[in-house]
Structure formats: C-alpha cells, structure tokens
Scaffold this active site. Structure first.
Site: not given
Ligand code: NAD
Length: 512
Positions: A150, A174, A224-225, A246, A280, A377
């Site tokens: 995002n 990334p 991430g999530s 985060e 987020c 979310e």
């Molecule tokens: P995601 O968790 O699907 O992916 C994030 C990253 O993790 C990607 O690079 C992905 O390839 C990697 N990943 C996936 N599985 C993994 C594993 N088993 N081991 C290591 N890495 C792995 O999240 P997304 O859909 O890319 O992002 C959206 C989410 O991020 C939303 O929930 C949003 O709220 C959150 N977010 C949080 C913040 C914050 O600062 N709190 C900021 C931005 C986004």
C-alpha cells in the site's frame, strides 16, 4: 482479472505476471529469488556491514543526504514506478512516497547521533559512588525489511534509513504486488553511492519472505497483515530473531457533540479515502454523538460527492484499488452491510465508467458493530458512520475490536479530546486530525492488540535496530568489591547497610 498471478516457468523458478490496476494491461513479470539467492544476499549483507558500522554517524548521514538529493532529483522516476504498480493519484504518490521519504532521510541523518550516541547513565545509591555506566547502541547486523503493497516505496525506505543510520546492512523483500517500487529503494541507494551489499532487494512472494527469515537475519522489520505477522512471529521465535510487526488496523474516529463539524467531515473523508482507503491508519469506523449525527452525515455526503475518481492520475482524488484481492474484500464488506440494513448514501459499488480496479468512494450509514465493515479491515474508500448516545458509548465501541493501531477524536475542547483519545485502546491517536502518527518522525509508532508488536520510528524505533549494551566501569582503578571469605560479619554488615540505606524515607530519598 487478477493483477498478480502465477505463470508457467521453464525451470523451478516461481514466476508471476503483473498487471496494472488502472488498465489491467500487463506491466511485467516477477521472478522469485531462489532460496540459494536469498542466502547469498544475506551473506553479501553480512560481509558489507562491519565496515559500515565502523563509519561515524556523520559519514553515514552524508550518504543519507546524498540519497535525499537523489530522491528529489529522481522524483518523477519514483512516482512513475509507483503509479504503474498502484494507480494512486499523482499527488498521493508524491506526498506519501516521495515527500515522506525525503523527510525520513533528512530527519534520521540529522538526529541518529543524538538517538544512538553512547549514553551516560547515572547509577543510584552506593553503586553510583563506585561505578559509572555507559549504554552503547550496537547495530544488530543484517536487518530484513519485509513490506506490503500500500505504500510500496516509503514503507521499504523508512525502516531501511533507520536500520542504516544505526549501522546495519539491509535486505528488503517488497510485496509481490508492487515489487519494483520496493526494488527502486535499493537501486537508488546504490546510485547514491552506498557501498555494495549494504542495501539489497530480494524479489518474490511469501515463500521468498520466509526464505529470508530462514537465512538468519539479525532482526526482522515486518509491515503487513495480521495473518502474515503471526507467521513471522513463529518463524522468528523459532530462531530467536528479534522482530517488529506493524500490522493491520480498524481505526475508530469519534465525533463529539462540540466538534467542528466541517473539519470533522473533511477529516472523515480524507481519513477513509486517502490512498483509496488502503492506509494502515485509515479511518474505518466513525462513531458520532446523536446530537450532531444528521448534520455530520450531510456534510460527509456533500464532501464525498465532490471527490473525483479517474484513471487519469492527474485528475483523480481517489485512485484505484491496487489489488483485485482487496477489491473482493471491499465488495464483500459493503454487500454484507447492505444485506444487514446499512444505507448507501453515496457510491456503493465498482465504478462502472472505469475499466480498472475502481470502487467508488462510498458512505454507509445505519451500520452496526457486528457488520464486517465495522469489524474486519476493509482497506477501501468506505466511510462507515454509526450513531452513538454519547462519548462514553463511542469509547466502548471503539475499544470493542481486536485491532488497536490508531484513532482520532474531534472536539473543540483539546484537553477533553486528549483525555478521550487516551481512553482508546490503540497504539496512537490524534485530536482534530486524521491519522498522522506514522508520518510524525519524532514519535514512536506501533500497534497494540492484533495491530502489532514493537515500535518503529522516533528514538524508540531507531534504537530497535540496535542492541542497547550497558558497560559498567569501576570508578577507582580496578578490582571488584569482594566479600570473600563470607563470615557472620559479612551478613551483619549487609543487614546494617540495608537499614542505613532504606531504613527511613529520608535515606530512601537519598539512596533509592
Ligand atoms: P501481507 O501480510 O500479505 O504481505 C506483506 C509482506 O509479507 C509481503 O512482502 C509478502 O510477500 C510477505 N509475506 C507473506 N507471507 C510471508 C511469510 N510466510 N514469511 C515472510 N514474508 C511473508 O500484507 P499486504 O496485503 O501486503 O499488506 C496489507 C496489510 O499491511 C494491511 O493489513 C495493512 O493494514 C498492513 N499495513 C500495516 C502498516 C503499519 O504500519 N501498521 C502499514 C502498512 C500496511
């Protein structure tokens, strides 16, 4: 049509086809790094790190300033890369990705020495007479920065800058949805003259991310999530690698009876729709005190109707949803709300005039706490508004969530706003503005409950890329305070000392 899908590969490599969320046309392929490539990347980072750690803060800062110069000079290249992968409005690409990145580079370049310089700490009591303490902030080594789609440039750059200023090497992984915006961070650092191996990227999917952790970095900075965050915690836990998570949020906004409703309505709209709601700390739930509910809803609807949604990034206020998977979630949440009795006051569905992944800015009223749109979310341009009796009920409902990332309170009484904000079970909050906290470099940022573990940003965040190592130095020459051989007198001396130091409140004040 999926904007990210696996394609056949002539060998063992995992490959994906990428499409633009704006046009749905192909924009390239992603080839995932192999396990061996990931391991080799970590090895290169490990080899490069000691020489970097040996540099002074001033020398490291000089590299950050050069990078800041390059980010400013190459802003078009950054914006175009981000736009290609996301379809956000140009103004948002510039403000969120470029402006915020330069701010982080300059901020930490200027202040890292203050945050991380060797610290003197006064010792209390009798020990303070004999010893002095120094805290040395030692870099951890190699930091893995795993990031979402995002904010694909800034969320890769910001942790990298902090880790670098703390003396670490960085490997960025990334998101598979926006790989080239993340890769550009490492590319630009190289062009800015950073030594080889210090900032590298491994491109790939979730498996690449898990290979990166298995390759044994010294710290993981994950954004991430929640679901992936749990996996990261397990993987790091097994290897005893320190980590920060985060994660997602479901931020509440509270509109008090004395709020400036014009400002609050504007705040609600930008808080919910900025970055097409894929923020987020986006506003996902709005609780409005009943006396001002109707007036507030009318103003929000008026504001939302003014928003322009377009596939021309120079004409849009609200852009594309970056990933079809997210669009499916948004559609599901809105359909669930409507089926359970919510009213659509504006928008309500995909934009029929646009080919790409566009959901119209939408206002929902009559929502209830049990609807998906108020529980999970949504990450879309949805303004969900619920009427409450008073501020206490708003706080109760705001806290009725597994998430706790951010929140905001709107009132003309700033002191009361601060007091109400502090009652929200959340990582950070603002009064009379939408979520700002991530962009305020002075303050630590991190979620509570399911929204995360640990803090990033500010002095607390940058110190997380170090081990705080205390070194205790004897003041008078060498030699320990030895009590050998233990005798009855040793015991009675100890008892006397305790009586002397802590036997009265006065002495506790002096020696405590
Ligand atoms: P995601 O968790 O699907 O992916 C994030 C990253 O993790 C990607 O690079 C992905 O390839 C990697 N990943 C996936 N599985 C993994 C594993 N088993 N081991 C290591 N890495 C792995 O999240 P997304 O859909 O890319 O992002 C959206 C989410 O991020 C939303 O929930 C949003 O709220 C959150 N977010 C949080 C913040 C914050 O600062 N709190 C900021 C931005 C986004």
């Amino acid at each position: 049509m999926a904007i990210y899908e696996p394609i056949e590969s002539p060998d063992q490599t995992r490959r994906y086809a990428l499409r633009s969320p704006v046009t749905l046309d192909p924009i390239g392929e992603l080839e995932c790094a192999s396990t061996e490539e990931v391991q080799a990347t970590i090895a290169r980072a490990r080899a490069a790190q000691p020489a970097w750690a040996a540099k002074s803060f001033e020398e490291r800062a000089e590299h950050m300033h050069r990078m800041a110069d390059l980010v400013i000079a190459e802003q078009e290249r950054i914006v175009e890369t981000v736009l290609r992968e996301t379809g956000k409005p140009r103004a948002e690409a510039l403000s969120m990705e470029v402006y915020a990145s330069v701010d982080a580079l300059v901020f930490y370049a200027k202040r890292a020495a203050k945050f991380l310089g060797t610290e003197r700490r006064r010792l209390h009591g009798v020990l303070g007479l004999l010893k002095k303490a120094r805290i040395v902030y030692k870099p951890r080594g190699v930091v893995a920065v795993i990031t979402p789609w995002n904010g694909p440039f800034v969320l890769s750059l910001n942790p990298t800058v902090q880790a670098l200023m703390a003396g670490n090497a960085v490997v960025i992984k990334p998101s598979e949805v926006t790989p080239y915006s993340g890769a550009l961070v490492a590319e630009l650092f190289r062009e800015a003259g950073l030594p080889d191996g210090l900032v590298q990227t491994v491109l790939g999917d979730g498996r690449t991310g898990s290979d990166l952790i298995a390759a044994g970095p010294d710290k993981v900075s994950f954004t991430g999530s929640v679901a992936t965050g749990r996996k990261i915690a397990v993987a790091c836990g097994e290897r005893l690698i320190p980590y920060t998570l985060e994660l997602g949020g479901k931020d509440a906004m509270i509109v008090c009876r004395d709020a400036d409703l014009d400002a609050a309505a504007k705040g609600a709209v930008i808080g919910s729709c900025m970055n097409t709601g894929q923020y987020c700390c986006g506003t996902e739930r709005i609780y409005v005190v009943e006396e001002v509910y109707d007036a507030f809803v009318a103003k929000v609807v008026e504001e939302v109707r003014k928003l322009r949604q377009s596939d021309d990034v120079d004409q849009a206020d609200v852009g594309a949803t970056f990933w079809d998977r997210q669009l499916t979630i948004i559609e599901d949440h809105v359909a669930d709300a409507v089926a359970s009795g919510a009213r659509v006051e504006a928008g309500g569905g995909r934009n029929p005039d646009l080919k790409g992944l566009y959901f119209q800015p939408t206002v929902l009223t009559g929502v209830t706490q049990d609807m998906k749109v108020m529980r999970d979310e949504t990450f879309g341009p949805i303004v969900s508004i619920m009427k409450v009796k008073d501020e206490d009920e708003a706080i109760l409902l705001a806290n009725d969530s597994p998430y706790g990332l951010n929140g905001n309170v709107w009132t003309r009484d700033a002191a009361r706003g601060t007091s109400l904000a502090s009652r929200i079970e959340t990582g950070a909050a603002s009064v009379n503005d939408m979520a700002l906290s991530y962009g305020v470099n002075e303050v630590p940022f991190g979620g509570v409950k399911d929204s995360g573990i640990g803090m990033v940003n500010g002095p607390e965040g940058i110190r997380g890329y170090c081990h705080a190592m205390p070194i205790i130095v004897h003041r008078f020459g060498s030699g320990p305070v030895s009590f050998y051989p233990y005798t009855a007198k040793t015991v009675s001396d100890m008892q006397q000392a305790m009586k002397l130091f802590w036997g009265s409140r006065l002495m506790r004040r002096l020696f405590g």
